[in-house]
Scaffold this motif. Structure first.
Motif, mmCIF file in Angstrom:
data_model
loop_
_atom_site.group_PDB
_atom_site.id
_atom_site.type_symbol
_atom_site.label_atom_id
_atom_site.label_comp_id
_atom_site.label_asym_id
_atom_site.label_seq_id
_atom_site.Cartn_x
_atom_site.Cartn_y
_atom_site.Cartn_z
ATOM 1 N N ALA A 256 0.832 -1.210 0.000
ATOM 2 C CA ALA A 256 0.000 0.000 0.000
ATOM 3 C C ALA A 256 0.862 1.252 0.000
ATOM 4 C CB ALA A 256 -0.927 -0.009 1.216
ATOM 5 N N GLY A 257 1.922 1.248 0.807
ATOM 6 C CA GLY A 257 2.811 2.412 0.854
ATOM 7 C C GLY A 257 3.492 2.662 -0.479
ATOM 8 N N ILE A 258 3.985 1.589 -1.095
ATOM 9 C CA ILE A 258 4.658 1.722 -2.393
ATOM 10 C C ILE A 258 3.646 2.114 -3.473
ATOM 11 C CG2 ILE A 258 5.951 0.482 -4.169
ATOM 12 C CD1 ILE A 258 7.074 -1.296 -1.917
ATOM 13 N N GLY A 259 2.499 1.427 -3.463
ATOM 14 C CA GLY A 259 1.478 1.709 -4.464
ATOM 15 C C GLY A 259 0.933 3.114 -4.375
ATOM 16 N N LEU A 260 0.836 3.635 -3.173
ATOM 17 C CA LEU A 260 0.335 4.987 -2.980
ATOM 18 C C LEU A 260 1.209 6.019 -3.672
ATOM 19 C CD1 LEU A 260 -1.550 7.024 -1.628
ATOM 20 C CD2 LEU A 260 -0.201 6.798 0.459
ATOM 21 N N LEU A 261 2.512 5.872 -3.522
ATOM 22 C CA LEU A 261 3.440 6.821 -4.141
ATOM 23 C C LEU A 261 3.441 6.702 -5.669
ATOM 24 C CD1 LEU A 261 6.429 6.524 -1.636
ATOM 25 C CD2 LEU A 261 4.815 8.411 -1.845
ATOM 26 N N PHE A 262 3.366 5.471 -6.168
ATOM 27 C CA PHE A 262 3.342 5.287 -7.622
ATOM 28 C C PHE A 262 2.026 5.785 -8.222
ATOM 29 C CE2 PHE A 262 6.919 2.371 -6.983
ATOM 30 C CZ PHE A 262 7.686 2.660 -8.107
ATOM 31 N N ALA A 263 0.922 5.546 -7.519
ATOM 32 C CA ALA A 263 -0.387 5.954 -8.033
ATOM 33 C C ALA A 263 -0.514 7.472 -8.104
ATOM 34 C CB ALA A 263 -1.493 5.375 -7.154
ATOM 35 N N GLU A 264 0.181 8.159 -7.229
ATOM 36 C CA GLU A 264 0.072 9.616 -7.203
ATOM 37 C C GLU A 264 0.634 10.259 -8.468
ATOM 38 O OE1 GLU A 264 -1.111 13.256 -5.498
ATOM 39 O OE2 GLU A 264 -1.647 11.151 -5.183
ATOM 40 N N LYS A 265 1.513 9.549 -9.170
ATOM 41 C CA LYS A 265 2.058 10.086 -10.415
ATOM 42 C C LYS A 265 0.972 10.276 -11.456
ATOM 43 C CE LYS A 265 6.616 7.900 -9.866
ATOM 44 N NZ LYS A 265 7.595 6.947 -10.464
ATOM 45 N N ARG A 266 -0.076 9.430 -11.381
ATOM 46 C CA ARG A 266 -1.149 9.491 -12.371
ATOM 47 C C ARG A 266 -2.380 10.233 -11.859
ATOM 48 N NH1 ARG A 266 0.498 4.154 -12.281
ATOM 49 N NH2 ARG A 266 -1.436 3.551 -11.225
ATOM 50 N N ALA A 267 -2.272 10.803 -10.669
ATOM 51 C CA ALA A 267 -3.420 11.501 -10.083
ATOM 52 C C ALA A 267 -3.751 12.758 -10.886
ATOM 53 C CB ALA A 267 -3.117 11.868 -8.632
ATOM 54 N N LYS A 268 -5.047 13.017 -11.022
ATOM 55 C CA LYS A 268 -5.504 14.185 -11.769
ATOM 56 C C LYS A 268 -6.379 15.057 -10.875
ATOM 57 C CE LYS A 268 -5.532 11.694 -16.179
ATOM 58 N NZ LYS A 268 -6.375 11.254 -17.329
ATOM 59 N N ALA A 269 -6.100 16.347 -10.885
ATOM 60 C CA ALA A 269 -6.842 17.274 -10.034
ATOM 61 C C ALA A 269 -8.327 17.290 -10.371
ATOM 62 C CB ALA A 269 -6.250 18.678 -10.175
ATOM 63 N N GLU A 270 -8.667 17.059 -11.639
ATOM 64 C CA GLU A 270 -10.071 17.132 -12.047
ATOM 65 C C GLU A 270 -10.923 15.995 -11.481
ATOM 66 O OE1 GLU A 270 -7.676 15.720 -15.744
ATOM 67 O OE2 GLU A 270 -7.478 17.149 -14.082
#
Length: 341
Positions: A244-258
């Motif tokens: 979860a910790g690793i995935g959280l950081l990687f997933a944030e790269k694709r996060a979109k403000a919209e």
């Protein structure tokens, strides 16, 4: 990034100090109340108090620190900083860990010293050191899982729901599996006495620590019943916490403000959990009462409305939830073979 980290620490200082004062006061009162008895014939060291406080802060603090992702205004503000999304998140997570462990450490040792001063010669004080370090890893796992599940949502209410529903889903699955297995095969009846589904929750390790050290500190014989199934649960939660910790950081790269404040479509949330819980609850208890089955169906619809944010939940999702309910109810009425042995 260093300046931003310092800024986050300063920003968290008041809340951190407030948590330290509250946690210390609660644990200290608990210790002084439980350890001071007449002639010290009957007393205990309430280690469960500090572990409950630690577990609670491990859930509350990541939700607090990552709440900025749930509001358009704050998301736009943070994403406009000259730092990547991942770095902002990493700083928030690290500042949150400090805000977690600092109050916990202060409260833990103030309470432990008070216990040693009160009944030190009657207890095994060395265990306080062991228990402190043993409790840090489970708290970090809870923190990591909470942060990941909360950030799979697009608004605050959904995030809290994800933490509760998804975080407890493995235990729910194991409860149903245990019930089905013991009903249909009496040879598995012993699992009722040795299997503990709580070890399939993020809090399982803290509970195990409490069970062990509450006796070890009092110089009592430690006899904890734990089998291979329980160990699998503890190991699985630990692995999921790391992932979860690793995935959280990687997933944030694709996060979109919209996506902020939009319907939360993550597979770690309503989309999977509502059908899953509907099936499990229907299978677990609907055969006992028609009213209970109706309550489960109503709860499934209410959760679907929360998910879709409208009474019109859509025919596709309605079919999925409906099928899960019908299958669960149907399976609950299959007579157990064990009844006819």
């Amino acid at each position: 990034m260093k300046k931003y980290f310092v800024y986050e620490l300063k920003k968290s200082l008041f809340v951190t100090l407030a948590l330290a004062v509250i946690a210390t006061a609660v644990y200290l009162v608990s210790v002084l109340t439980d350890t001071v008895k007449v002639d010290y014939k009957y007393f205990s060291v309430p280690v469960e108090t500090i572990l409950v406080l630690g577990g609670a802060m491990s859930v509350i603090i990541p939700i607090w620190k990552l709440g900025y992702l749930m509001k358009k205004r704050s998301v736009d503000l943070y994403y406009s900083l000259p730092l990547s999304h991942t770095r902002i998140l990493a700083v928030k997570l690290l500042a949150g860990l400090i805000a977690l462990f600092a109050p916990y450490t202060i409260a833990y040792w103030v309470g432990s010293i008070a216990a040693l001063a009160s009944v030190g010669k009657y207890i095994n004080g060395v265990c306080f050191v062991s228990m402190y370090f043993a409790s840090l890893i489970p708290m970090a796992i809870i923190y990591s899982l909470t942060a990941f599940l909360f950030t799979r949502a697009n608004r605050f209410v959904d995030g809290v729901a994800f933490v509760i529903m998804t975080g407890m889903s493995l235990e729910m699955i194991m409860v149903v599996v245990l019930k089905v297995v013991t009903l249909y095969d009496k040879s598995y009846e012993f699992f009722k006495y040795y299997f503990n589904s709580i070890y399939y929750t993020p809090f399982g390790s803290l509970i195990l620590i409490w069970e062990y050290f509450s006796k070890a500190i009092m110089n009592e014989t430690v006899n904890i019943r734990i089998n291979a199934v329980d160990i699998v649960g503890l190991a699985l939660i630990a692995v999921l916490g790391l992932a979860a910790g690793i995935g959280l950081l990687f997933a944030e790269k694709r996060a979109k403000a919209e996506n902020c404040e939009q319907i939360s479509e993550s597979f770690f949330g309503y989309k999977v959990m509502i059908p899953l819980y509907t099936f499990l609850l229907a299978l677990l208890g609907s055969y006992d009462s028609f009213i209970l089955a109706a309550v489960i169906a109503a709860a499934a619809y209410a959760a679907s409305v929360l998910y879709k944010r409208t009474p019109k939940i859509g025919w596709k999702f309605a079919v999925i939830v409906g099928v899960a309910f019908i299958v669960g109810v149907g399976l609950s009425f299959i007579p157990p073979v064990a009844y006819y042995d």
